[in-house]
Design a protein around this motif. Sequence first.
Motif, PDB file in Angstrom:
ATOM      1  N   SER A 120       0.832  -1.215   0.000  1.00 51.63           N
ATOM      2  CA  SER A 120       0.000   0.000   0.000  1.00 51.63           C
ATOM      3  C   SER A 120       0.863   1.260   0.000  1.00 51.63           C
ATOM      4  CB  SER A 120      -0.932   0.004   1.212  1.00 51.63           C
ATOM      5  OG  SER A 120      -0.198  -0.199   2.413  1.00 51.63           O
ATOM      6  N   ILE A 138     -10.394  -0.490   1.743  1.00 51.11           N
ATOM      7  CA  ILE A 138      -9.442  -1.594   1.624  1.00 51.11           C
ATOM      8  C   ILE A 138     -10.222  -2.898   1.551  1.00 51.11           C
ATOM      9  CG2 ILE A 138      -7.504  -2.799   2.740  1.00 51.11           C
ATOM     10  CD1 ILE A 138      -7.112   0.108   4.150  1.00 51.11           C
ATOM     11  N   ALA A 141      -9.058  -6.477   4.043  1.00 45.10           N
ATOM     12  CA  ALA A 141      -8.337  -5.681   5.037  1.00 45.10           C
ATOM     13  C   ALA A 141      -7.814  -6.490   6.221  1.00 45.10           C
ATOM     14  CB  ALA A 141      -9.242  -4.553   5.538  1.00 45.10           C
ATOM     15  N   GLN A 147      -4.052  -5.222   6.854  1.00 47.81           N
ATOM     16  CA  GLN A 147      -3.886  -4.562   8.160  1.00 47.81           C
ATOM     17  C   GLN A 147      -2.827  -3.468   8.086  1.00 47.81           C
ATOM     18  OE1 GLN A 147      -3.710  -6.971  11.687  1.00 47.81           O
ATOM     19  NE2 GLN A 147      -5.019  -8.537  10.817  1.00 47.81           N
ATOM     20  N   VAL A 150      -4.344  -0.371   6.326  1.00 48.86           N
ATOM     21  CA  VAL A 150      -5.137   0.486   7.224  1.00 48.86           C
ATOM     22  C   VAL A 150      -4.197   1.462   7.943  1.00 48.86           C
ATOM     23  CG1 VAL A 150      -6.552   0.509   9.322  1.00 48.86           C
ATOM     24  CG2 VAL A 150      -6.949  -1.258   7.569  1.00 48.86           C
ATOM     25  N   GLN A 151      -3.083   0.915   8.425  1.00 48.64           N
ATOM     26  CA  GLN A 151      -2.153   1.739   9.209  1.00 48.64           C
ATOM     27  C   GLN A 151      -1.380   2.721   8.320  1.00 48.64           C
ATOM     28  OE1 GLN A 151      -0.350  -0.639  12.636  1.00 48.64           O
ATOM     29  NE2 GLN A 151      -0.933  -2.293  11.269  1.00 48.64           N
ATOM     30  N   ARG A 154      -3.674   5.569   7.360  1.00 48.80           N
ATOM     31  CA  ARG A 154      -3.805   6.517   8.478  1.00 48.80           C
ATOM     32  C   ARG A 154      -2.561   7.407   8.568  1.00 48.80           C
ATOM     33  NH1 ARG A 154      -4.619   4.553  14.650  1.00 48.80           N
ATOM     34  NH2 ARG A 154      -2.645   3.511  14.195  1.00 48.80           N
ATOM     35  N   ILE A 161     -11.328   5.698   6.332  1.00 46.85           N
ATOM     36  CA  ILE A 161     -10.650   4.436   5.984  1.00 46.85           C
ATOM     37  C   ILE A 161     -11.674   3.325   6.208  1.00 46.85           C
ATOM     38  CG2 ILE A 161      -8.731   2.861   6.451  1.00 46.85           C
ATOM     39  CD1 ILE A 161      -7.183   5.307   7.584  1.00 46.85           C
ATOM     40  N   ALA A 163     -12.619  -0.456   6.022  1.00 48.37           N
ATOM     41  CA  ALA A 163     -11.948  -1.755   5.967  1.00 48.37           C
ATOM     42  C   ALA A 163     -12.990  -2.833   5.704  1.00 48.37           C
ATOM     43  CB  ALA A 163     -11.236  -2.023   7.295  1.00 48.37           C
ATOM     44  N   LEU A 174      -9.787  -3.904  13.526  1.00 44.66           N
ATOM     45  CA  LEU A 174      -9.231  -2.877  12.636  1.00 44.66           C
ATOM     46  C   LEU A 174      -9.504  -1.420  13.036  1.00 44.66           C
ATOM     47  CD1 LEU A 174      -9.434  -4.668   9.190  1.00 44.66           C
ATOM     48  CD2 LEU A 174      -7.680  -4.736  10.951  1.00 44.66           C
ATOM     49  N   ALA A 179      -9.053   2.067  11.133  1.00 47.09           N
ATOM     50  CA  ALA A 179     -10.242   2.022  10.267  1.00 47.09           C
ATOM     51  C   ALA A 179     -11.338   2.896  10.876  1.00 47.09           C
ATOM     52  CB  ALA A 179     -10.726   0.589  10.115  1.00 47.09           C
ATOM     53  N   THR A 182     -16.024  -0.415   9.287  1.00 50.72           N
ATOM     54  CA  THR A 182     -15.716  -1.763   8.789  1.00 50.72           C
ATOM     55  C   THR A 182     -16.955  -2.331   8.085  1.00 50.72           C
ATOM     56  OG1 THR A 182     -16.388  -2.803  10.863  1.00 50.72           O
ATOM     57  CG2 THR A 182     -14.049  -2.254  10.636  1.00 50.72           C
TER      58      THR A 182
END
Length: 319
Positions: A120, A138, A141, A147, A150-151, A154, A161, A163, A174, A179, A182
């Motif tokens: 990513s 994502i 995710a 995972q 997601v980070q 951010r 975000i 997920a 998440l 996230a 979700t």
Amino acid sequence: MKAAVVSSFQSAPRFAEFPEPVITDEDQVIVDVVAAGLHPRVRSQANGSHYTSTEELPLVPGTDGVGRDDEGRLRYFVMPDTTLGSMAERTAIDRRRSVVLADGSDPVAVAAAMNPAMSSWVALRQRIRFDEGSSVLILGATGNAGQMAVQVARLLGAGEIVAAARNADLLARLPRLGATSTVLLDGDDGADRLRAAAARVDIVIDYLWGEPTEEAMVAVVQGRADEHQPLTWIQIGSVAGATARIPSAALRSTRLSIVGSGQGSVSPSEIVAELPALAEEIAKGTFEIDAVAVPLSDVEDAWSRSETAQPRIVLTPGA
Ligand SMILES: NC(=O)c1ccc[n+]([C@@H]2O[C@H](COP(=O)([O-])OP(=O)(O)OC[C@H]3O[C@@H](n4cnc5c(N)ncnc54)[C@H](OP(=O)(O)O)[C@@H]3O)[C@@H](O)[C@H]2O)c1
């Protein structure tokens, strides 16, 4: 020396003897391998299914890792596509495709996280134009790469975000990683939930492809709050299928662009340019990383564990 050796694409690598690495140009250096991640990309290298496979055997798998160079420094490295990878006691790396790690870096964490995080990180920083505040969806995710995505999103300043994945237990973790919402993709109403949650996303980071992507793309396109808002769909992984049927109307009815991000669509120099900054974030402890170290001698057993193993397995030749 000992290495994980693939003699047939039909069976797992075995812990066996393999010839020592030989340096063939001045940019190469031999490292004692400390840690090498067992990523999906490494599995596809070892079973001959990756698009870069030359079908040459025997081979030592391993596309990246952490090793100690002749001056005692720890380096994260990305391997060239040769038959000697990183899952060996020693390997020959290209200094230009490596980065010296900061003191105190955890080699297992770095070996576990660089590959999934790069997916990513490189896509958002090199493959597309990413503006701070962009909304990101994502797909897939809950995997290691998802995972990290997601980070990474951010950290890079994403706004929303979203997920999405099929594993409810992992999905519930998440929001803690960043996230903002979700979506459980399982069940009859998975597409409806996605349609509502992704109405305003700018970017999709897709690790799934196959049928789940076909369904997700229709849902996201149909759910657009504004069909003129650009939507960039980044194809990165294909855990759910190598091909997907894309409805022509999706491309005509919205401002949808589909791009891929990976070896080839991103050049080696673009990838290498991103290594130091990402390695620094990992060394600083910016990301939560789920990894387990397994001695290289247990490689056969490690291979037989679940293909979508969480935590990420990292083979450690010195252990
Ligand atoms: N292009 C790049 O630069 C790049 C870099 C790194 C990785 N990748 C690719 O990205 C993908 C993911 O890598 P990873 O490291 O995250 O792998 P991983 O840790 O093994 O995770 C795979 C995830 O996919 C999910 N999954 C598997 N089959 C699925 C399906 N049919 N529908 C929905 N979810 C499904 C699994 O979820 P469950 O828990 O539900 O089974 C798991 O969460 C792989 O294809 C990898 O090769 C690409």
